[in-house]
Design an enzyme around this catalytic site. Structure first.
Site, PDB file in Angstrom:
ATOM      1  NE  ARG A 180      34.161   9.030  28.076  1.00  0.00           N
ATOM      2  CZ  ARG A 180      33.595  10.154  28.498  1.00  0.00           C
ATOM      3  NH1 ARG A 180      33.665  10.480  29.779  1.00  0.00           N
ATOM      4  NH2 ARG A 180      32.944  10.946  27.665  1.00  0.00           N
ATOM      5  CG  HIS A 228      38.197   5.617  26.482  1.00  0.00           C
ATOM      6  ND1 HIS A 228      38.229   6.888  27.021  1.00  0.00           N
ATOM      7  CD2 HIS A 228      37.176   5.613  25.585  1.00  0.00           C
ATOM      8  CE1 HIS A 228      37.282   7.629  26.451  1.00  0.00           C
ATOM      9  NE2 HIS A 228      36.630   6.881  25.588  1.00  0.00           N
ATOM     10  CE1 TYR A 284      29.686   3.894  25.842  1.00  0.00           C
ATOM     11  CE2 TYR A 284      28.693   6.073  25.908  1.00  0.00           C
ATOM     12  CZ  TYR A 284      29.815   5.274  25.859  1.00  0.00           C
ATOM     13  OH  TYR A 284      31.054   5.838  25.811  1.00  0.00           O
ATOM     14  CG  HIS A 320      28.937  12.090  25.194  1.00  0.00           C
ATOM     15  ND1 HIS A 320      28.341  10.847  25.276  1.00  0.00           N
ATOM     16  CD2 HIS A 320      30.277  11.856  25.201  1.00  0.00           C
ATOM     17  CE1 HIS A 320      29.275   9.911  25.324  1.00  0.00           C
ATOM     18  NE2 HIS A 320      30.454  10.506  25.285  1.00  0.00           N
ATOM     19  CE  LYS A 336      36.807  14.157  21.799  1.00  0.00           C
ATOM     20  NZ  LYS A 336      36.425  12.790  21.380  1.00  0.00           N
ATOM     21  NE  ARG A 375      36.446  12.327  26.642  1.00  0.00           N
ATOM     22  CZ  ARG A 375      35.437  13.151  26.910  1.00  0.00           C
ATOM     23  NH1 ARG A 375      35.499  13.912  28.012  1.00  0.00           N
ATOM     24  NH2 ARG A 375      34.394  13.249  26.126  1.00  0.00           N
TER      25      ARG A 375
END
Length: 339
Positions: free
Chosen positions: A288, A285, A320, A311, A179, A154
């Site tokens: 990414r 972003h 994706y 994630h 995150k 990120r």
């Protein structure tokens, strides 16, 4: 806006002197810092609380409740036409105010509905578009954008990189406090080893000049500055991508060299899109997203991509699979099978 205080916040010190009540927004900031939220979150929450108070004629939040909160959120959606995510951020700020600052234990706090966000597919650039985009960009900005595409980080993870977290020998980057406050490891692209090494040599010379001028301290999280008094001046703790000028830390008032501002990278991305003739609404972003899609197209398994992206749930990474080269869900259209 008038100065609001919380009278219940009065405190008597050891000498029996009553401490005057603090401003409501100052109490909000202290509660946010107690929970180690970022300064961006602090600025956003203060802004939403201020707007909430002004919207209701400068009434104190203690005098208001569910009706006023819902009226404000409805105003944002109807009159302000804000997105669902923006509306939910405003709601989070107000609930934080009532729960953590005003210590209000009311049943309506959790009953205030959140705005429903639609499920949208991410914007993804093809390798050819990435090549056209990044080709003309050089310097620090080009290095940052190439790292975003080459590592899947990120943008703020990249900007907050410290020198100690780049391992040239192992060709890897340790992403700290991503995150969800989670650490993870991603690759250091081979073709960026030399440019990144040259960049760090220039940053090291700049750090030496700062030290000679009586500066050179860098912000350290989690009270590490007290635990390791000399760490803030050590080379290992410096940001990889430092700002061109020193600035005043808004929290401590210290003069330091912070990392590059996110807005400068976003502006550079917009300009690069125009020059490259790419009409997609891409942001930093997006690189990414493009990283993840390129790995899946190359044949890497979904679990590997999940770990590299950080994630928590593989279902987040699965999005994706819907934006690969062939249409919906990777299925080949029967029209393409016709002779």
């Amino acid at each position: 806006m008038g100065t609001f205080t919380n009278n219940s916040d009065n405190c008597v010190n050891a000498n029996g002197v009553v401490r005057p009540p603090r401003r409501l927004l100052d109490q909000l900031s202290e509660s946010i810092r107690l929970k180690h939220y970022s300064i961006r979150t602090e600025q956003a929450y203060r802004g939403w609380v201020r707007r909430f108070i002004l919207f209701h004629g400068k009434r104190h939040p203690q005098e208001m409740g569910a009706c006023e909160v819902e009226a404000f959120l409805t105003h944002l959606a109807v009159e302000g036409r804000v997105s669902a995510s923006t509306q939910n951020q405003a709601k989070s700020a107000l609930l934080f105010l009532y729960k953590e600052v005003l210590r209000t234990n009311l049943p309506w706090l959790d009953d205030v509905e959140s705005a429903k966000s639609g499920k949208r597919l991410p914007v993804v650039l093809t390798p050819e578009e990435v090549q056209r985009l990044l080709g003309p960009i050089d310097g620090t900005t080009g290095l940052i954008l190439r790292l975003l595409y080459g590592t899947g980080m990120r943008m703020m993870e990249c900007l907050r990189l410290r020198v100690k977290d780049v391992d040239f020998a192992r060709r890897e980057i340790l992403v700290r406090e991503g995150k969800g406050f989670k650490d993870r490891v991603t690759m250091l692209p081979e073709r960026l080893v030399a440019p990144l090494g040259e960049h760090l040599a220039r940053v090291k010379a700049l750090h030496a000049a700062d030290l000679a001028a009586g500066f050179g301290d860098v912000y350290l999280p989690w009270a590490l500055e007290r635990k390791y008094p000399n760490a803030a001046r050590e080379w290992a703790w410096q940001y990889v991508f430092v700002a061109a000028r020193r600035s005043v830390d808004p929290r401590s008032g210290a003069v330091r060299r912070h990392h590059v501002e996110a807005q400068s990278i976003q502006r550079a991305m917009r300009q690069a899109l125009r020059l490259a003739g790419v009409s997609k609404p891409a942001t930093p972003h997006t690189l990414r997203h493009s990283f993840a899609t390129s790995l899946l197209e190359t044949g890497y398994d979904i679990r590997t991509v999940q770990e590299l992206l950080g994630h928590a749930d593989v279902s987040t990474t699965m999005i994706y699979t819907h934006v690969l080269k062939r249409g919906g869900r990777g299925v080949r259209s029967p029209l393409d099978a016709l002779g």
